[in-house]
Design an enzyme around this catalytic site. Structure first.
Site, mmCIF file in Angstrom:
data_model
loop_
_atom_site.group_PDB
_atom_site.id
_atom_site.type_symbol
_atom_site.label_atom_id
_atom_site.label_comp_id
_atom_site.label_asym_id
_atom_site.label_seq_id
_atom_site.Cartn_x
_atom_site.Cartn_y
_atom_site.Cartn_z
ATOM 1 N N HIS A 211 13.221 -72.234 -9.669
ATOM 2 C CA HIS A 211 12.368 -73.299 -9.118
ATOM 3 C C HIS A 211 12.350 -74.451 -10.123
ATOM 4 O O HIS A 211 12.543 -74.241 -11.321
ATOM 5 C CB HIS A 211 10.916 -72.845 -8.988
ATOM 6 C CG HIS A 211 10.679 -71.633 -8.147
ATOM 7 N ND1 HIS A 211 11.048 -71.548 -6.824
ATOM 8 C CD2 HIS A 211 10.055 -70.458 -8.432
ATOM 9 C CE1 HIS A 211 10.665 -70.372 -6.334
ATOM 10 N NE2 HIS A 211 10.075 -69.686 -7.286
ATOM 11 N N GLY B 296 -1.926 -74.590 -5.459
ATOM 12 C CA GLY B 296 -3.067 -75.104 -6.241
ATOM 13 C C GLY B 296 -4.229 -74.117 -6.222
ATOM 14 O O GLY B 296 -4.700 -73.674 -7.282
ATOM 15 N N SER C 108 1.907 -65.163 -8.807
ATOM 16 C CA SER C 108 3.316 -65.396 -8.470
ATOM 17 C C SER C 108 4.060 -66.139 -9.587
ATOM 18 O O SER C 108 3.452 -66.622 -10.551
ATOM 19 C CB SER C 108 3.394 -66.241 -7.200
ATOM 20 O OG SER C 108 3.011 -67.570 -7.517
ATOM 21 N N CYS C 109 5.353 -66.270 -9.412
ATOM 22 C CA CYS C 109 6.182 -66.972 -10.402
ATOM 23 C C CYS C 109 5.735 -68.420 -10.578
ATOM 24 O O CYS C 109 5.563 -68.903 -11.697
ATOM 25 C CB CYS C 109 7.650 -66.906 -9.994
ATOM 26 S SG CYS C 109 7.946 -67.269 -8.250
ATOM 27 N N ASN C 110 5.515 -69.127 -9.469
ATOM 28 C CA ASN C 110 5.108 -70.533 -9.576
ATOM 29 C C ASN C 110 3.740 -70.656 -10.235
ATOM 30 O O ASN C 110 3.524 -71.525 -11.092
ATOM 31 C CB ASN C 110 5.080 -71.178 -8.185
ATOM 32 C CG ASN C 110 6.476 -71.532 -7.704
ATOM 33 O OD1 ASN C 110 7.207 -72.219 -8.399
ATOM 34 N ND2 ASN C 110 6.847 -71.058 -6.521
ATOM 35 N N ARG D 8 13.332 -72.486 -4.966
ATOM 36 C CA ARG D 8 14.574 -71.831 -4.535
ATOM 37 C C ARG D 8 14.281 -71.184 -3.179
ATOM 38 O O ARG D 8 13.181 -70.680 -2.936
ATOM 39 C CB ARG D 8 15.066 -70.820 -5.577
ATOM 40 C CG ARG D 8 14.136 -69.609 -5.821
ATOM 41 C CD ARG D 8 14.409 -68.487 -4.853
ATOM 42 N NE ARG D 8 13.567 -67.333 -5.061
ATOM 43 C CZ ARG D 8 12.474 -67.061 -4.358
ATOM 44 N NH1 ARG D 8 12.030 -67.906 -3.457
ATOM 45 N NH2 ARG D 8 11.816 -65.940 -4.575
ATOM 46 N N THR E 54 13.815 -56.663 -6.858
ATOM 47 C CA THR E 54 13.978 -57.698 -7.891
ATOM 48 C C THR E 54 12.963 -57.545 -9.025
ATOM 49 O O THR E 54 13.317 -57.540 -10.205
ATOM 50 C CB THR E 54 13.821 -59.093 -7.234
ATOM 51 O OG1 THR E 54 14.772 -59.187 -6.179
ATOM 52 C CG2 THR E 54 14.036 -60.214 -8.218
ATOM 53 N N ILE E 55 11.701 -57.442 -8.675
ATOM 54 C CA ILE E 55 10.652 -57.381 -9.694
ATOM 55 C C ILE E 55 10.523 -55.958 -10.246
ATOM 56 O O ILE E 55 10.432 -55.760 -11.469
ATOM 57 C CB ILE E 55 9.302 -57.871 -9.099
ATOM 58 C CG1 ILE E 55 9.428 -59.330 -8.610
ATOM 59 C CG2 ILE E 55 8.158 -57.725 -10.102
ATOM 60 C CD1 ILE E 55 9.722 -60.363 -9.677
HETATM 61 P P1 NAD Z 1 12.291 -57.210 -3.158
HETATM 62 O O1 NAD Z 1 12.464 -57.313 -1.695
HETATM 63 O O2 NAD Z 1 13.393 -57.622 -4.062
HETATM 64 O O3 NAD Z 1 11.899 -55.724 -3.564
HETATM 65 C C1 NAD Z 1 10.947 -54.990 -2.861
HETATM 66 C C2 NAD Z 1 11.396 -53.549 -2.841
HETATM 67 O O4 NAD Z 1 10.389 -52.753 -2.220
HETATM 68 C C3 NAD Z 1 12.679 -53.338 -2.053
HETATM 69 O O5 NAD Z 1 13.532 -52.492 -2.802
HETATM 70 C C4 NAD Z 1 12.217 -52.652 -0.764
HETATM 71 O O6 NAD Z 1 13.193 -51.778 -0.234
HETATM 72 C C5 NAD Z 1 11.018 -51.883 -1.276
HETATM 73 N N1 NAD Z 1 10.030 -51.502 -0.266
HETATM 74 C C6 NAD Z 1 9.828 -52.014 0.958
HETATM 75 N N2 NAD Z 1 8.813 -51.372 1.577
HETATM 76 C C7 NAD Z 1 8.350 -50.444 0.703
HETATM 77 C C8 NAD Z 1 7.330 -49.479 0.740
HETATM 78 N N3 NAD Z 1 6.549 -49.338 1.796
HETATM 79 N N4 NAD Z 1 7.144 -48.679 -0.344
HETATM 80 C C9 NAD Z 1 7.923 -48.804 -1.449
HETATM 81 N N5 NAD Z 1 8.915 -49.718 -1.546
HETATM 82 C C10 NAD Z 1 9.120 -50.527 -0.483
HETATM 83 O O7 NAD Z 1 10.956 -58.014 -3.482
HETATM 84 P P2 NAD Z 1 10.557 -58.670 -4.878
HETATM 85 O O8 NAD Z 1 11.179 -60.014 -4.949
HETATM 86 O O9 NAD Z 1 10.785 -57.706 -5.974
HETATM 87 O O10 NAD Z 1 9.010 -58.923 -4.648
HETATM 88 C C11 NAD Z 1 8.049 -57.922 -4.915
HETATM 89 C C12 NAD Z 1 6.709 -58.592 -5.129
HETATM 90 O O11 NAD Z 1 6.815 -59.470 -6.244
HETATM 91 C C13 NAD Z 1 6.223 -59.465 -3.953
HETATM 92 O O12 NAD Z 1 4.814 -59.436 -3.928
HETATM 93 C C14 NAD Z 1 6.695 -60.844 -4.355
HETATM 94 O O13 NAD Z 1 5.963 -61.876 -3.746
HETATM 95 C C15 NAD Z 1 6.445 -60.785 -5.852
HETATM 96 N N6 NAD Z 1 7.228 -61.749 -6.632
HETATM 97 C C16 NAD Z 1 8.532 -61.971 -6.324
HETATM 98 C C17 NAD Z 1 9.236 -62.920 -7.066
HETATM 99 C C18 NAD Z 1 10.665 -63.242 -6.734
HETATM 100 O O14 NAD Z 1 11.052 -64.384 -6.881
HETATM 101 N N7 NAD Z 1 11.472 -62.310 -6.313
HETATM 102 C C19 NAD Z 1 8.628 -63.595 -8.124
HETATM 103 C C20 NAD Z 1 7.316 -63.276 -8.441
HETATM 104 C C21 NAD Z 1 6.610 -62.371 -7.686
#
Ligand code: NAD
Length: 336
Positions: free
Chosen positions: A220, A195, A139-141, A168, A11-12
Site C-alpha cells: 500500500h 480513520g 489491520s495493516c493500514n 494494493r 498469508t498472516i
Molecule cells: P488468507 O486468506 O491468506 O488466509 C486465511 C487462511 O484461513 C486460509 O489458509 C484459509 O484456508 C483459512 N481458513 C478459512 N476458513 C477457516 C476456518 N474456518 N478455520 C481455520 N482456517 C480457515 O487471509 P490473510 O490475508 O492471512 O488474512 C487473515 C486475517 O488477517 C484477516 O482478518 C485479514 O483481514 C487480516 N490481515 C490481512 C492482511 C493482508 O494483507 N493479507 C494484512 C493485515 C491483516
C-alpha cells in the site's frame, strides 16, 4: 514458554508461526488448516504439528498422506493463546470455541473492534493489553498509521490528520480478486472506515481517511497530511520518527523510487518472503508547507507480524514494559 496455536494458516498465519518460532519465550504447539495443500506440507517440514480446522475434513489430510495430530478442539486444549488468522469475519464466528476451551485469543484486522473490545498497537497501548483474554491486532493500514501518528502526536500534538490510502488490490498469491486495469474508490462513501479504525487505538486523534484500490499486489502507499498544535520543522519530524520503532527511512537518492524497489530491497536484505515489517517512509517526501506531508509504503503481508508477537507477550504477561517487548521482538526477527 507460552504455548501458541495458529488457527488459519494463510498469508498472516504462516508468518506469525515463523515469528513465534524465532522467540525464546513462546512456542508454536500446532497450526490448524482447512485444506491439506502444499502450505500444509511445508508447515510440517518446518516442524509444526498439523490439526484439522474443520473436524469433518480430517480424512482429506490422511488421504494425501498428511498425518494430523487432531482437530482444532484438540489443539485449543493444549494452548495458552490462539492466534486467529482466518479470513475477516470468521474470527468472530470462532470466538465461542475459544471461550469454551478457556484459551486467550488474538484476532486480526479483518474483524471488527467489537470482537475483542480492545484494538492493539505495540507502541500505542501495550500496557493496556497486559493479561487480557481477547485482543484484536489492527489491520495493516491502521498499524501503519498508528506507528507514525502516535509519536508525532506525543511530541507536537496532532490537531488534524488526513490520509489517502492507495491500496494494493490483492496479495501476490491471490489469483481470485483484484481490479484489472481499474482504479476503484474503496469504499466509495467518504471518508473511509480507516480513520475510525485508527481511533479504536488512538481515540483522541482527529483523522479522516480516503481509500482507493489499484491493480498492484506489492504494497500500500499512504499520502499523509498532518496539522499540529506546535510548529515543527522537517528536522524535528525526522528526529521523532527516527526514534520511533518499526519505521524505516527509504530514499529516492538510493534508487528507492517505488514500492517495487522496496520489495527488491527486502529481497536483497534476504528477508523471509521479502517481508518489510517496518513502515517505509520516503525521506525526501517529508515536507512542511504549513502542514506536514509525506509518503509511506506499507507491506500489507508482514507489517502486523511483530505486533502479534508483542500482543502475545502482553496477554501472557511475559513482559510488563512495551518498549522492552518491542526491542525483544525486533531483535529476534531482525528488524532494525
Ligand atoms: P488468507 O486468506 O491468506 O488466509 C486465511 C487462511 O484461513 C486460509 O489458509 C484459509 O484456508 C483459512 N481458513 C478459512 N476458513 C477457516 C476456518 N474456518 N478455520 C481455520 N482456517 C480457515 O487471509 P490473510 O490475508 O492471512 O488474512 C487473515 C486475517 O488477517 C484477516 O482478518 C485479514 O483481514 C487480516 N490481515 C490481512 C492482511 C493482508 O494483507 N493479507 C494484512 C493485515 C491483516
Amino acid at each position: 514458554m507460552v504455548k501458541v496455536a495458529i488457527n488459519g494458516y494463510g498469508t498472516i498465519g504462516k508468518r506469525i508461526a515463523d515469528a513465534v518460532d524465532s522467540q525464546d519465550d513462546m512456542e508454536i504447539i500446532g497450526v490448524a488448516k482447512t485444506r491439506p495443500n502444499f502450505e500444509a506440507k511445508i508447515a510440517i517440514e518446518r516442524g509444526y504439528e498439523m490439526y484439522a480446522a474443520i473436524p469433518e475434513k480430517c480424512d482429506d489430510f490422511e488421504r494425501v498422506g498428511i498425518t494430523i495430530a487432531g482437530t482444532i478442539q484438540d489443539l485449543l486444549c493444549k494452548a495458552d493463546i490462539v492466534i486467529d488468522c482466518t479470513p475477516g469475519g470468521i474470527g468472530a464466528q470462532n470466538k465461542s470455541i475459544y471461550e469454551d476451551a478457556g484459551v486467550k485469543a488474538i484476532f486480526q484486522g479483518g474483524e471488527k473492534h467489537g470482537v475483542a473490545e480492545f484494538s492493539f498497537n505495540s507502541a500505542c497501548n501495550y500496557e493496556d493489553a497486559l493479561g487480557r483474554d481477547f485482543l484484536r491486532v489492527v489491520s495493516c493500514n491502521t498499524t501503519g498509521l498508528c506507528r507514525v501518528l502516535n509519536p508525532l502526536d506525543k511530541e507536537f500534538g496532532v490537531k488534524k490528520a488526513r490520509a489517502l490510502l492507495i491500496r494494493r488490490a490483492a496479495d501476490p498469491n491471490d489469483d481470485k480478486k483484484g481490479p484489472i486495469n481499474s482504479i476503484v474508490p474503496d469504499p466509495v462513501t467518504l471518508p473511509s472506515h480507516h480513520g475510525p479504525d485508527v481511533q479504536t487505538v488512538l481515540p483522541h486523534i482527529n483523522i479522516t481517511t480516503l481509500a482507493i484500490k489499484i491493480p498492484t499486489t506489492l504494497m500500500h502507499l499512504h499520502v499523509l497530511n498532518v496539522v499540529f498544535d506546535k510548529k515543527p520543522e522537517v528536522y524535528n519530524i525526522k528526529a521523532v520518527l527516527e526514534k520511533a520503532p518499526r519505521i524505516r527511512f527509504v530514499s529516492a537518492a538510493d534508487g528507492i523510487t517505488s514500492t517495487a524497489s522496496i520489495i527488491e530491497l527486502g529481497r536483497d536484505l534476504s528477508r523471509p518472503r521479502y517481508d518489510m515489517w517496518e513502515n517505509c517512509l520516503w525521506d525526501e517526501s517529508i515536507s512542511i508547507k504549513d502542514e506536514l506531508y509525506f509518503f509511506q509504503a506499507i507491506h500489507q503481508e508482514s507489517i502486523v507480524i511483530p505486533e502479534n508477537i508483542d500482543a502475545i507477550r502482553a496477554m501472557a504477561e511475559l513482559e510488563e514494559n512495551g518498549q522492552k517487548s518491542v526491542i525483544k521482538t525486533n531483535k529476534s526477527m531482525g528488524i532494525i
